[in-house]
Design a protein around this motif. Sequence first.
Motif, PDB file in Angstrom:
ATOM      1  N   GLN A 151       3.570  -3.567 -16.913  1.00 43.14           N
ATOM      2  CA  GLN A 151       4.428  -3.746 -18.088  1.00 43.14           C
ATOM      3  C   GLN A 151       4.245  -2.601 -19.076  1.00 43.14           C
ATOM      4  N   ASP A 152       2.996  -2.156 -19.243  1.00 42.09           N
ATOM      5  CA  ASP A 152       2.732  -1.031 -20.147  1.00 42.09           C
ATOM      6  C   ASP A 152       3.387   0.246 -19.637  1.00 42.09           C
ATOM      7  N   ALA A 153       3.532   0.347 -18.303  1.00 43.88           N
ATOM      8  CA  ALA A 153       4.172   1.530 -17.709  1.00 43.88           C
ATOM      9  C   ALA A 153       5.675   1.363 -17.612  1.00 43.88           C
ATOM     10  N   ASP A 154       6.195   0.267 -18.213  1.00 43.61           N
ATOM     11  CA  ASP A 154       7.640  -0.037 -18.207  1.00 43.61           C
ATOM     12  C   ASP A 154       8.201  -0.179 -16.789  1.00 43.61           C
ATOM     13  N   VAL A 155       7.389  -0.752 -15.883  1.00 45.13           N
ATOM     14  CA  VAL A 155       7.838  -0.997 -14.506  1.00 45.13           C
ATOM     15  C   VAL A 155       8.465  -2.388 -14.442  1.00 45.13           C
ATOM     16  N   THR A 156       9.725  -2.463 -14.050  1.00 42.09           N
ATOM     17  CA  THR A 156      10.412  -3.753 -13.926  1.00 42.09           C
ATOM     18  C   THR A 156      10.111  -4.365 -12.555  1.00 42.09           C
ATOM     19  N   PRO A 157      10.294  -5.688 -12.431  1.00 42.55           N
ATOM     20  CA  PRO A 157      10.082  -6.316 -11.104  1.00 42.55           C
ATOM     21  C   PRO A 157      10.932  -5.691 -10.018  1.00 42.55           C
ATOM     22  N   SER A 158      12.172  -5.355 -10.346  1.00 47.10           N
ATOM     23  CA  SER A 158      13.042  -4.736  -9.348  1.00 47.10           C
ATOM     24  C   SER A 158      12.528  -3.363  -8.940  1.00 47.10           C
ATOM     25  N   GLN A 159      12.079  -2.585  -9.912  1.00 48.51           N
ATOM     26  CA  GLN A 159      11.534  -1.259  -9.609  1.00 48.51           C
ATOM     27  C   GLN A 159      10.262  -1.376  -8.786  1.00 48.51           C
ATOM     28  N   LEU A 160       9.444  -2.371  -9.115  1.00 46.53           N
ATOM     29  CA  LEU A 160       8.203  -2.580  -8.361  1.00 46.53           C
ATOM     30  C   LEU A 160       8.501  -2.841  -6.896  1.00 46.53           C
ATOM     31  N   ARG A 161       9.463  -3.715  -6.620  1.00 46.75           N
ATOM     32  CA  ARG A 161       9.797  -4.047  -5.226  1.00 46.75           C
ATOM     33  C   ARG A 161      10.364  -2.838  -4.493  1.00 46.75           C
ATOM     34  N   THR A 162      11.218  -2.090  -5.179  1.00 45.08           N
ATOM     35  CA  THR A 162      11.830  -0.918  -4.537  1.00 45.08           C
ATOM     36  C   THR A 162      10.785   0.144  -4.207  1.00 45.08           C
ATOM     37  N   GLU A 163       9.931   0.453  -5.170  1.00 45.24           N
ATOM     38  CA  GLU A 163       8.926   1.491  -4.953  1.00 45.24           C
ATOM     39  C   GLU A 163       7.900   1.072  -3.897  1.00 45.24           C
ATOM     40  N   ALA A 164       7.512  -0.201  -3.904  1.00 47.27           N
ATOM     41  CA  ALA A 164       6.552  -0.682  -2.905  1.00 47.27           C
ATOM     42  C   ALA A 164       7.145  -0.619  -1.501  1.00 47.27           C
ATOM     43  N   ARG A 165       8.427  -1.010  -1.384  1.00 44.52           N
ATOM     44  CA  ARG A 165       9.078  -0.956  -0.074  1.00 44.52           C
ATOM     45  C   ARG A 165       9.135   0.483   0.437  1.00 44.52           C
ATOM     46  N   GLU A 166       9.539   1.411  -0.406  1.00 40.62           N
ATOM     47  CA  GLU A 166       9.669   2.801   0.022  1.00 40.62           C
ATOM     48  C   GLU A 166       8.321   3.425   0.333  1.00 40.62           C
ATOM     49  N   ALA A 167       7.302   3.056  -0.430  1.00 39.17           N
ATOM     50  CA  ALA A 167       5.972   3.636  -0.200  1.00 39.17           C
ATOM     51  C   ALA A 167       5.444   3.276   1.178  1.00 39.17           C
ATOM     52  N   PHE A 168       5.593   2.009   1.569  1.00 41.39           N
ATOM     53  CA  PHE A 168       5.085   1.590   2.881  1.00 41.39           C
ATOM     54  C   PHE A 168       6.029   2.006   4.013  1.00 41.39           C
ATOM     55  N   ARG A 169       7.316   2.106   3.708  1.00 40.66           N
ATOM     56  CA  ARG A 169       8.251   2.560   4.737  1.00 40.66           C
ATOM     57  C   ARG A 169       7.985   4.011   5.105  1.00 40.66           C
ATOM     58  N   ASN A 170       7.592   4.798   4.129  1.00 40.74           N
ATOM     59  CA  ASN A 170       7.356   6.222   4.390  1.00 40.74           C
ATOM     60  C   ASN A 170       6.086   6.475   5.198  1.00 40.74           C
ATOM     61  N   VAL A 171       5.088   5.590   5.065  1.00 41.65           N
ATOM     62  CA  VAL A 171       3.826   5.840   5.774  1.00 41.65           C
ATOM     63  C   VAL A 171       3.809   5.245   7.179  1.00 41.65           C
ATOM     64  N   ILE A 172       4.750   4.331   7.482  1.00 44.06           N
ATOM     65  CA  ILE A 172       4.837   3.752   8.827  1.00 44.06           C
ATOM     66  C   ILE A 172       5.980   4.434   9.556  1.00 44.06           C
ATOM     67  N   SER A 173       5.659   5.241  10.539  1.00 46.11           N
ATOM     68  CA  SER A 173       6.693   6.028  11.224  1.00 46.11           C
ATOM     69  C   SER A 173       7.561   5.143  12.120  1.00 46.11           C
TER      70      SER A 173
END
Length: 336
Positions: free
Chosen positions: A168-190
């Motif tokens: 919340q202090d970093a102004d991360v919204t729930p939607s942004q959290l889900r999007t960034e988490a999905r992309e982070a793990f998608r990029n590391v799993i080939s």
Amino acid sequence: MTDTTLHARSSNANRSTLGAVIVGTIVALGLMVLFTLLGVAIGVASLEAVGQGLGVGAAIYIIVTQLISLAAGGFAAAQFMSTANASVAALAGAAVWALTTLIVAFGGINAGTSAISSSTSLVAQTAKTTASAVQAIAPDDVSLPNISEIAGSVSMADLPPELQQALQDADVTPSQLRTEAREAFRNVISQQEMSRARSLLSATLSDIAAQPTSFSEEVNQMLDQLLTGENAIISEEDLSEAKSTLQTRLGITENESQQLVDAVQNSFNSAIETLRQTASELQDRLVTAVNNVQSAVSSAALWLFIASLLSLVAAAGAGLYGQRDVSYLLPRKWRS
């Protein structure tokens, strides 16, 4: 009487007996077809679902019609024989049974209500019915959890309070959290790793019909192979890379990004444990399904064996009886 005359009479008698057996077989086959049509008409001749069991009504109908058909064939063979030898007539009846069995079993004749036709179809249908029962249960119930999709469904409310506050202090919204988490793990799993995992799962599922009792064990071995060791689809290096990506893109500390990765990994591990439990439950269902099929087929095979055995006795007995003079059964004016 010369040897030539004896040989000629013996040869004629053999030809007469062979012809009588053929006539008896034709009579038996004709009656089987007739009874098949009758059985279809009254609803007891359908054996398409033999793997589901053979009803008592259908079993009785098979036995009775088989006895009538083969007895008539044996009797006809005896009547067409030129000799009046009782043992030869009985053997001719047995020969009618044997020839009818071979023709129906291997000649492609569909005498649907006969034990002969039904018993030969059991061999082909048992494996097919068992495989169908297995495939009806398993494939849609087993799928490999996708960690990027799990990461994309992470809820901020499920995270530790201090991590929630940091986001919340970093102004991360729930939607942004889900999007960034999905992309982070998608990029590391080939894609290559995921393709290998799906192929391994597919190969495991294809072995279910052959060895349903070891299904759960094979699934667990497959999961262990995918999740641990050097060839795991999610390695420590992958998790470390995902942590660094989340730290950078969400603007949180290394410790906070580690907490986020741990939360995703815990959800993934929970999904894996659910899959293991599903595999165990499926194995019980598969074994039950296979046992039910085998029990039904065994019961049907026993009925068909009884029908075929009694038909052999009927054919031989009718042949023995048929060699007797039965002209007294005909009207007087028809007797010679």
